[in-house]
Design a protein around this motif. Sequence first.
Motif, PDB file in Angstrom:
ATOM      1  N   ALA A   1       3.063  30.816 -28.722  1.00  0.00           N
ATOM      2  CA  ALA A   1       2.225  31.997 -28.944  1.00  0.00           C
ATOM      3  C   ALA A   1       3.077  33.252 -29.085  1.00  0.00           C
ATOM      4  N   ALA A   2       4.120  33.370 -28.251  1.00  0.00           N
ATOM      5  CA  ALA A   2       5.019  34.525 -28.329  1.00  0.00           C
ATOM      6  C   ALA A   2       5.751  34.555 -29.669  1.00  0.00           C
ATOM      7  N   LYS A   3       6.168  33.393 -30.153  1.00  0.00           N
ATOM      8  CA  LYS A   3       6.849  33.327 -31.450  1.00  0.00           C
ATOM      9  C   LYS A   3       5.914  33.730 -32.582  1.00  0.00           C
ATOM     10  N   ARG A   4       4.655  33.288 -32.494  1.00  0.00           N
ATOM     11  CA  ARG A   4       3.688  33.674 -33.532  1.00  0.00           C
ATOM     12  C   ARG A   4       3.437  35.178 -33.524  1.00  0.00           C
ATOM     13  N   THR A   5       3.349  35.755 -32.329  1.00  0.00           N
ATOM     14  CA  THR A   5       3.138  37.197 -32.209  1.00  0.00           C
ATOM     15  C   THR A   5       4.316  37.964 -32.791  1.00  0.00           C
ATOM     16  N   ALA A   6       5.551  37.531 -32.474  1.00  0.00           N
ATOM     17  CA  ALA A   6       6.749  38.193 -32.997  1.00  0.00           C
ATOM     18  C   ALA A   6       6.826  38.079 -34.512  1.00  0.00           C
TER      19      ALA A   6
ATOM     20  N   GLU B   1       3.948  21.763 -20.810  1.00  0.00           N
ATOM     21  CA  GLU B   1       3.054  21.953 -21.947  1.00  0.00           C
ATOM     22  C   GLU B   1       2.537  23.385 -21.998  1.00  0.00           C
ATOM     23  N   GLU B   2       2.189  23.941 -20.833  1.00  0.00           N
ATOM     24  CA  GLU B   2       1.703  25.319 -20.775  1.00  0.00           C
ATOM     25  C   GLU B   2       2.805  26.287 -21.181  1.00  0.00           C
ATOM     26  N   ALA B   3       4.042  26.032 -20.706  1.00  0.00           N
ATOM     27  CA  ALA B   3       5.169  26.883 -21.079  1.00  0.00           C
ATOM     28  C   ALA B   3       5.441  26.818 -22.583  1.00  0.00           C
TER      29      ALA B   3
ATOM     30  N   LYS C   1       0.833  -1.211   0.000  1.00  0.00           N
ATOM     31  CA  LYS C   1       0.000   0.000   0.000  1.00  0.00           C
ATOM     32  C   LYS C   1       0.862   1.252   0.000  1.00  0.00           C
ATOM     33  N   ARG C   2       1.938   1.221   0.770  1.00  0.00           N
ATOM     34  CA  ARG C   2       2.834   2.372   0.823  1.00  0.00           C
ATOM     35  C   ARG C   2       3.492   2.602  -0.539  1.00  0.00           C
ATOM     36  N   GLN C   3       3.920   1.524  -1.189  1.00  0.00           N
ATOM     37  CA  GLN C   3       4.525   1.648  -2.511  1.00  0.00           C
ATOM     38  C   GLN C   3       3.536   2.184  -3.536  1.00  0.00           C
ATOM     39  N   LEU C   4       2.299   1.677  -3.478  1.00  0.00           N
ATOM     40  CA  LEU C   4       1.277   2.154  -4.408  1.00  0.00           C
ATOM     41  C   LEU C   4       0.963   3.631  -4.172  1.00  0.00           C
ATOM     42  N   SER C   5       0.926   4.019  -2.895  1.00  0.00           N
ATOM     43  CA  SER C   5       0.660   5.423  -2.573  1.00  0.00           C
ATOM     44  C   SER C   5       1.782   6.324  -3.083  1.00  0.00           C
ATOM     45  N   GLU C   6       3.031   5.876  -2.883  1.00  0.00           N
ATOM     46  CA  GLU C   6       4.169   6.667  -3.349  1.00  0.00           C
ATOM     47  C   GLU C   6       4.195   6.734  -4.869  1.00  0.00           C
ATOM     48  N   ALA C   7       3.857   5.628  -5.531  1.00  0.00           N
ATOM     49  CA  ALA C   7       3.822   5.617  -6.989  1.00  0.00           C
ATOM     50  C   ALA C   7       2.731   6.549  -7.518  1.00  0.00           C
ATOM     51  N   ALA C   8       1.573   6.523  -6.853  1.00  0.00           N
ATOM     52  CA  ALA C   8       0.481   7.407  -7.270  1.00  0.00           C
ATOM     53  C   ALA C   8       0.870   8.872  -7.077  1.00  0.00           C
ATOM     54  N   LYS C   9       1.563   9.155  -5.977  1.00  0.00           N
ATOM     55  CA  LYS C   9       2.016  10.517  -5.718  1.00  0.00           C
ATOM     56  C   LYS C   9       3.032  10.950  -6.767  1.00  0.00           C
ATOM     57  N   ALA C  10       3.958  10.041  -7.119  1.00  0.00           N
ATOM     58  CA  ALA C  10       4.962  10.360  -8.139  1.00  0.00           C
ATOM     59  C   ALA C  10       4.303  10.602  -9.492  1.00  0.00           C
ATOM     60  N   ASP C  11       3.316   9.780  -9.824  1.00  0.00           N
ATOM     61  CA  ASP C  11       2.598   9.965 -11.092  1.00  0.00           C
ATOM     62  C   ASP C  11       1.878  11.306 -11.117  1.00  0.00           C
ATOM     63  N   LYS C  12       1.304  11.684  -9.987  1.00  0.00           N
ATOM     64  CA  LYS C  12       0.600  12.960  -9.901  1.00  0.00           C
ATOM     65  C   LYS C  12       1.560  14.121 -10.094  1.00  0.00           C
ATOM     66  N   GLU C  13       2.735  14.024  -9.443  1.00  0.00           N
ATOM     67  CA  GLU C  13       3.736  15.076  -9.587  1.00  0.00           C
ATOM     68  C   GLU C  13       4.251  15.152 -11.022  1.00  0.00           C
ATOM     69  N   ALA C  14       4.448  13.968 -11.638  1.00  0.00           N
ATOM     70  CA  ALA C  14       4.908  13.937 -13.025  1.00  0.00           C
ATOM     71  C   ALA C  14       3.876  14.558 -13.961  1.00  0.00           C
ATOM     72  N   ALA C  15       2.599  14.283 -13.693  1.00  0.00           N
ATOM     73  CA  ALA C  15       1.530  14.862 -14.515  1.00  0.00           C
ATOM     74  C   ALA C  15       1.504  16.383 -14.369  1.00  0.00           C
ATOM     75  N   LYS C  16       1.707  16.881 -13.145  1.00  0.00           N
ATOM     76  CA  LYS C  16       1.746  18.320 -12.925  1.00  0.00           C
ATOM     77  C   LYS C  16       2.909  18.955 -13.674  1.00  0.00           C
ATOM     78  N   GLU C  17       4.075  18.301 -13.593  1.00  0.00           N
ATOM     79  CA  GLU C  17       5.257  18.819 -14.274  1.00  0.00           C
ATOM     80  C   GLU C  17       5.066  18.835 -15.778  1.00  0.00           C
ATOM     81  N   ALA C  18       4.453  17.759 -16.298  1.00  0.00           N
ATOM     82  CA  ALA C  18       4.185  17.694 -17.737  1.00  0.00           C
ATOM     83  C   ALA C  18       3.208  18.794 -18.156  1.00  0.00           C
ATOM     84  N   ALA C  19       2.212  19.056 -17.312  1.00  0.00           N
ATOM     85  CA  ALA C  19       1.238  20.111 -17.617  1.00  0.00           C
ATOM     86  C   ALA C  19       1.912  21.478 -17.623  1.00  0.00           C
ATOM     87  N   LYS C  20       2.845  21.708 -16.674  1.00  0.00           N
ATOM     88  CA  LYS C  20       3.570  22.971 -16.642  1.00  0.00           C
ATOM     89  C   LYS C  20       4.416  23.154 -17.899  1.00  0.00           C
TER      90      LYS C  20
END
Length: 309
Positions: free
Chosen positions: A246-251, A238-240, A217-236
């Motif tokens: 968009a900045a390149k298109r504007t320029a 992607e947003e960047a 259970k502890r391993q699954l919880s840590e894996a789920a937490k790592a996946d969540k953090e990875a998803a957040k990082e990937a979203a950041k």
Amino acid sequence: MKLSIGGPLKLAFRPWVEGLENVPAEGPAILASNHLSFSDSFFLPAVLDRKVTFIAKAEYFTTPGIKGRMTAAFFKGVGQLPVDRSGARGAGEAAIKSGIEVLEQGELFGIYPEGTRSPDGRLYRGKPGGLARVALATGAPVIPVAMIDTEKIQPPGKVMPKLMRPGIRIGEPLDFSRYQGMEHDRFVLRAVTDEVMYEIMKLSGQEYVDIYATAAKRQLSEAAKADKEAAKEAAKKEEAAKKEAAAKRTAAAARAQVEGGSVPDGKPHGKPHGEPDGKPDDEPDGKPDEEGRAGSAGVGRSGGERSGS
């Protein structure tokens, strides 16, 4: 339990049972079961004529509020024994003492050797403290039990159960009298526990995992937490990337406007208004037009004639 819940439970879910004859009609015995769902503690006693006493975490008896009081009353009413799990050693000693007391009264004692519910439906390593020590201290037979499909009826976190037929397989009693008086030998405790878990595995058909369920259970919880953090990082990222694109298109659009002359860029485009270029405004190319020449000549002649006369 048997009158108010057991009957309707059997009627609604119609659990099938194998090996019911392996449970003695009287006398002490330990029912060692796998643990897939919260409902395991309801289905197993419901199919037996005898009372089964399980140990339950103390939180079921101490939760405040109306719901907490109702839960505590229910567990007390069905004979469950509270065990404080705040300290691992304290919890183990309390479970052992409770089990011995139940068996000394000639009753059935139910225990889940895994220590907690399986997080994924597999069978995990049994904890040697409670089961083996109670069995060796009392000499009571250990009856392996396999709960089947109860995790599909009420998975962890689900309140409303799904109507389907669970199964219960009860194995033949295991006798560990050969280890009598060796309840403090950790190798003996491990051997007794592993033998019981092997029988449960054969009955249930589960895949066996040689780690504790709590660690899984502890391993699954840590894996789920790592996946969540990875998803957040990937979203950041992607947003960047979107902002950068968009900045390149504007320029690029701004450069295209400057190059097309639609936007001043600090450089003159043609002659500014009012700026002299060294040429008369009425003679942009330095040559008078024909009408201008004729007009000039006429004026001169006319003036001469008048002057002569």
